[in-house]
Design an enzyme around this catalytic site. Sequence first.
Site, mmCIF file in Angstrom:
data_model
loop_
_atom_site.group_PDB
_atom_site.id
_atom_site.type_symbol
_atom_site.label_atom_id
_atom_site.label_comp_id
_atom_site.label_asym_id
_atom_site.label_seq_id
_atom_site.Cartn_x
_atom_site.Cartn_y
_atom_site.Cartn_z
ATOM 1 N N LYS A 22 0.834 -1.207 0.000
ATOM 2 C CA LYS A 22 0.000 0.000 0.000
ATOM 3 C C LYS A 22 0.867 1.255 0.000
ATOM 4 C CE LYS A 22 -3.731 -0.316 2.466
ATOM 5 N NZ LYS A 22 -4.482 -0.462 3.707
ATOM 6 N N ARG A 91 -2.984 2.787 9.045
ATOM 7 C CA ARG A 91 -3.333 1.511 8.404
ATOM 8 C C ARG A 91 -2.103 0.635 8.225
ATOM 9 N NH1 ARG A 91 -8.203 2.391 5.022
ATOM 10 N NH2 ARG A 91 -8.545 4.618 4.893
ATOM 11 N N GLY A 100 -8.176 -8.111 5.318
ATOM 12 C CA GLY A 100 -8.969 -8.320 6.520
ATOM 13 C C GLY A 100 -8.193 -8.867 7.707
ATOM 14 N N MET A 102 -5.395 -7.511 9.157
ATOM 15 C CA MET A 102 -4.667 -6.612 10.042
ATOM 16 C C MET A 102 -5.468 -5.365 10.360
ATOM 17 S SD MET A 102 -0.942 -7.619 8.825
ATOM 18 C CE MET A 102 -0.345 -6.153 9.528
ATOM 19 N N ARG A 335 -3.542 -0.741 -6.503
ATOM 20 C CA ARG A 335 -2.608 -1.866 -6.645
ATOM 21 C C ARG A 335 -2.968 -2.609 -7.923
ATOM 22 N NH1 ARG A 335 -5.550 -5.463 -1.988
ATOM 23 N NH2 ARG A 335 -7.488 -5.365 -3.104
ATOM 24 N N HIS A 452 -3.851 -43.494 -3.848
ATOM 25 C CA HIS A 452 -4.081 -44.130 -5.142
ATOM 26 C C HIS A 452 -5.178 -43.410 -5.920
ATOM 27 C CE1 HIS A 452 -6.059 -47.089 -7.778
ATOM 28 N NE2 HIS A 452 -4.810 -47.418 -8.057
ATOM 29 N N SER A 788 15.457 -40.737 -14.406
ATOM 30 C CA SER A 788 14.187 -40.033 -14.236
ATOM 31 C C SER A 788 13.897 -39.984 -12.741
ATOM 32 C CB SER A 788 13.070 -40.758 -14.990
ATOM 33 O OG SER A 788 11.854 -40.097 -14.764
ATOM 34 N N CYS A 856 9.453 -37.762 -13.287
ATOM 35 C CA CYS A 856 8.147 -38.318 -13.628
ATOM 36 C C CYS A 856 7.254 -38.499 -12.402
ATOM 37 C CB CYS A 856 8.289 -39.627 -14.402
ATOM 38 S SG CYS A 856 9.103 -40.923 -13.441
ATOM 39 N N TYR A 876 13.611 -32.627 -19.170
ATOM 40 C CA TYR A 876 12.164 -32.652 -19.360
ATOM 41 C C TYR A 876 11.440 -32.904 -18.044
ATOM 42 C CZ TYR A 876 12.347 -37.770 -19.122
ATOM 43 O OH TYR A 876 12.532 -39.052 -18.698
HETATM 44 C C1 PEP Z 1 7.670 -41.935 -8.239
HETATM 45 O O1 PEP Z 1 7.938 -42.615 -7.266
HETATM 46 O O2 PEP Z 1 7.785 -40.693 -8.252
HETATM 47 C C2 PEP Z 1 7.149 -42.543 -9.472
HETATM 48 C C3 PEP Z 1 6.947 -41.845 -10.552
HETATM 49 O O3 PEP Z 1 6.829 -43.858 -9.381
HETATM 50 P P1 PEP Z 1 5.472 -44.410 -8.740
HETATM 51 O O4 PEP Z 1 4.609 -43.226 -8.421
HETATM 52 O O5 PEP Z 1 4.874 -45.310 -9.734
HETATM 53 O O6 PEP Z 1 5.989 -45.105 -7.524
#
Ligand code: PEP
Length: 896
Positions: A22, A91, A100, A102, A335, A452, A788, A856, A876
């Site tokens: 502010k 303020r 809200g 402070m 702002r 899961h 990975s 991954c 990646y």
């Molecule tokens: C992981 O463990 O991050 C992974 C990609 O394998 P999973 O989730 O199948 O155990």
Amino acid sequence: MARYVKDFSEGDKDQKDLLGGKGANLAEMTRLGLPVPPGFTITTEACRAYMRTGEVPPELRVEVTMAVRHLEDELGRRLGDFHEPLLVSVRSGAKFSMPGMMETVLNVGLNDASVQGLAELSGDERFAWDSYRRLVQMFGRTVLGIDPDLFADALDKAKAARGVTADVDLDAGDLRALVDTYKQIVRDESGREFPQHPREQLDLAIVAVLDSWGTDRARLYRRKERIPDDLGTAVNVCSMVFGNLGPTSGTGVAFTRDPGNGRLGDYGDYLVNAQGEDVVAGIRNTLSLADLEQVDPAAYAELRQAMRRLETHYRDLCDIEFTIERGKLWMLQTRVGKRTAPAAFRIACQLVDEHLITMDEALSRVTGAQLSQLQFPQFAADGVDRVLLTRAMPASPGAAVGMAVFDPATAEQWAAEGKDVVLVRRETNPDDLGGMIAAVGVLTARGGKTSHAAVVARGMGRTCVVGAEELVVDATARTMVTRGGRTVTEGEVIAIDGTSGEVFLGDVPVVPSPVQRYLEDGLEVALDEAPDDETRDLVLAVHRILEHADTTRRLRVHANADTAEDATRARSLGAEGIGLCRTEHMFLGERRVLVERVVLADDDDGRQEALDALLPLQRQDFTDLLAVMDGLPTTIRLIDPPLHEFLPDLTELSVRVALAAERGSVDERDVTLLAAVRRMHEANPMLGLRGVRLGLVVPGLFDLQIRAVAEAVAARLADGGHPHAEIMVPLVASVQELRLVRERATTIMAEVSAEQGVTVDLPVGCMIELPRAALTADRLATQAQFFSFGTNDLTQTTWGFSRDDVEGAFFSQYTANGVLSVSPFETIDVTGVGQLVRIAVERGRTARADLTLGVCGEHGGDPESIRFFDAVGLDYVSCSPFRVPIARLEAGRAAV
Ligand code: PEP
Ligand code: MG
């Protein structure tokens, strides 16, 4: 040079660290020559000093004196003056806005004497006493910690005594009496007089604002918003202007574009004869800015000009608070305004078209989280009375409405009959997969965001709510019972909101997402189908920004996909490869028995038979997958189930055998099976015989998979395709494990090459998902052509948190008490897990310069984590198909 106090004319918008949001913007507006009431900002440094020592720094008192005197001289009025009193507002104003949370005290400087002066100055005695009673009330609550209800009750009594219902119907005499009552409340509750000395009021108000940084609710808010606790707040002391000085005064808020949908044109609310808090409290109907133009054309014109000026200056949507005091416009705050996801995309492109920002800037002004919001169908905003059954953890966004079903078979059956179903389970396991695919949404009573159900649902883009602990789900009775005792039976319609975690009873109308249509089916189809110009504009904006992200980003984006169908979807969403094909998902359903036989076989022949039966099935899986991913890298991970997922349940089997024994009709095969299951039973399957360990211990299992991949590659080559399969070994901890698998792979690939008359030489790499793997990455890299990062398991094993249990169990407490600000399963824990990633990248690349690196785990699709993966130099990220566009966008943002 003052250390702790800056005049509004001294700062600028880039000093948010020091002046708070502010204060920095007030300074910027002052610099721009906009009509800001004069004032000064006490810096966050003063707050930090106060937090450190518990004392107001002595220099601050001196600097406040200087600043107040300067203000008095500038305005020609004095604090507490009999005739022309100066009043100020005090303020808070932190770097990041904490709406809200402070404190604010207005009208500081009024006392028994200066209230007369204010009456004189304003020519309005009622106004003066009303301002005074507001001060005592606000000061009492904020500075002295008095229960605000006491003041509210006194006000109600005063109105009742007068026989009126509105505050405005109290006259000057009533308000004067009310001030006395309020002062008595202060005396009774705090044991002290309401301070008459204006400087004492000011000092106490400043301390109250500083203290409000440390309140429980402020801390809680910061934790939620991930704002560091040690920033501190600034305090803005600003000369008061009044919007409640009659019909030519008023106060309002304005936006330079519509923050709800990004529509062009200004937008706002104005309230005649009112102060700021009246607008927020919504006590009277407001006017639009168009109405203001009618009421006060001159002030309106000046406001418009100021808005344009601000937007040009900030090159973004601004929101503004303003007051008109007897026809004179004052700017109280501005702002860069918050906005919805559709508005963010549209406004970014509008500003590009107006040549106010570049495409790079446009990209940095939208987020993956906003894109993700646009990808989901949503419940229609209004019109329907909803019956809330419970609220739980939102695991995968979207809006799903369908009949409640309590087992996967019914889900599949009913879906095949064309019914929309929501699969409700206590928790899900791999056997539920068919039901989850068939359902429009999934609701579980147990489990957290990486349970899961959550992981699989996100992967499929299926709406999912998990951890609804208040629901008692009874799959046998086919019911769920809410805490309130409402029983929902199979077939009753429920609606789940995967963005908010809410679960409703009955039908709630849903609107499909035009942006998702674009992402999956292309621009033309989406534009064709868009119901109106605004939707078309939104789709185009998303398209332009995403295209720019694609040309800008360094990271490639792959997808986690297990089937040809998933892969097709992933490609259409822009995936440039498959980063993880979880082959265990190919062994569900009827194939599960074959795997069970492979694992439990006590002789080689039985095992080989089951393996032989699996080979053609796996080969076909991979051939289909490689056909869809032709020309693109396709990383196939060898089987990695925790063992229990493939074996019969020990308890169930024991009961079956015991019951059969009682009846005298024991099936010998069951007894053998039971013995085998007992032998393989693990107390902690996640840390047991899984991943590479299973492959090394159960003869033939990995061989089968490697052969299937190699033969699929040969088949694709024979068909003129361009397969780029890679073989990935899971849960490796030691280079010896990898060496053994690699040797087998080399042998099998040579065999297949000889048999098929083609060269099959696939890269072999491993997952880094155990701390030991990360720490010995240099050794692993001698055997691996790529890594990975399996950050799900790496997080599990680094923290020692069971990924299936902890989120539902105690993460809420861990978030509440500040141990965690966000689940490390959702956003990479840069400090701990991230350090292992860094180490592995460094050591891996030192040993093998051309090592390919990806991630991954779930984090591959998480916006904040993607920034980290970009910074650490991965090649990646791989995420669920649905998140591919989000990852493309975030990878682009990371690069600008
Ligand atoms: C992981 O463990 O991050 C992974 C990609 O394998 P999973 O989730 O199948 O155990
Ligand atoms: Mg893993």
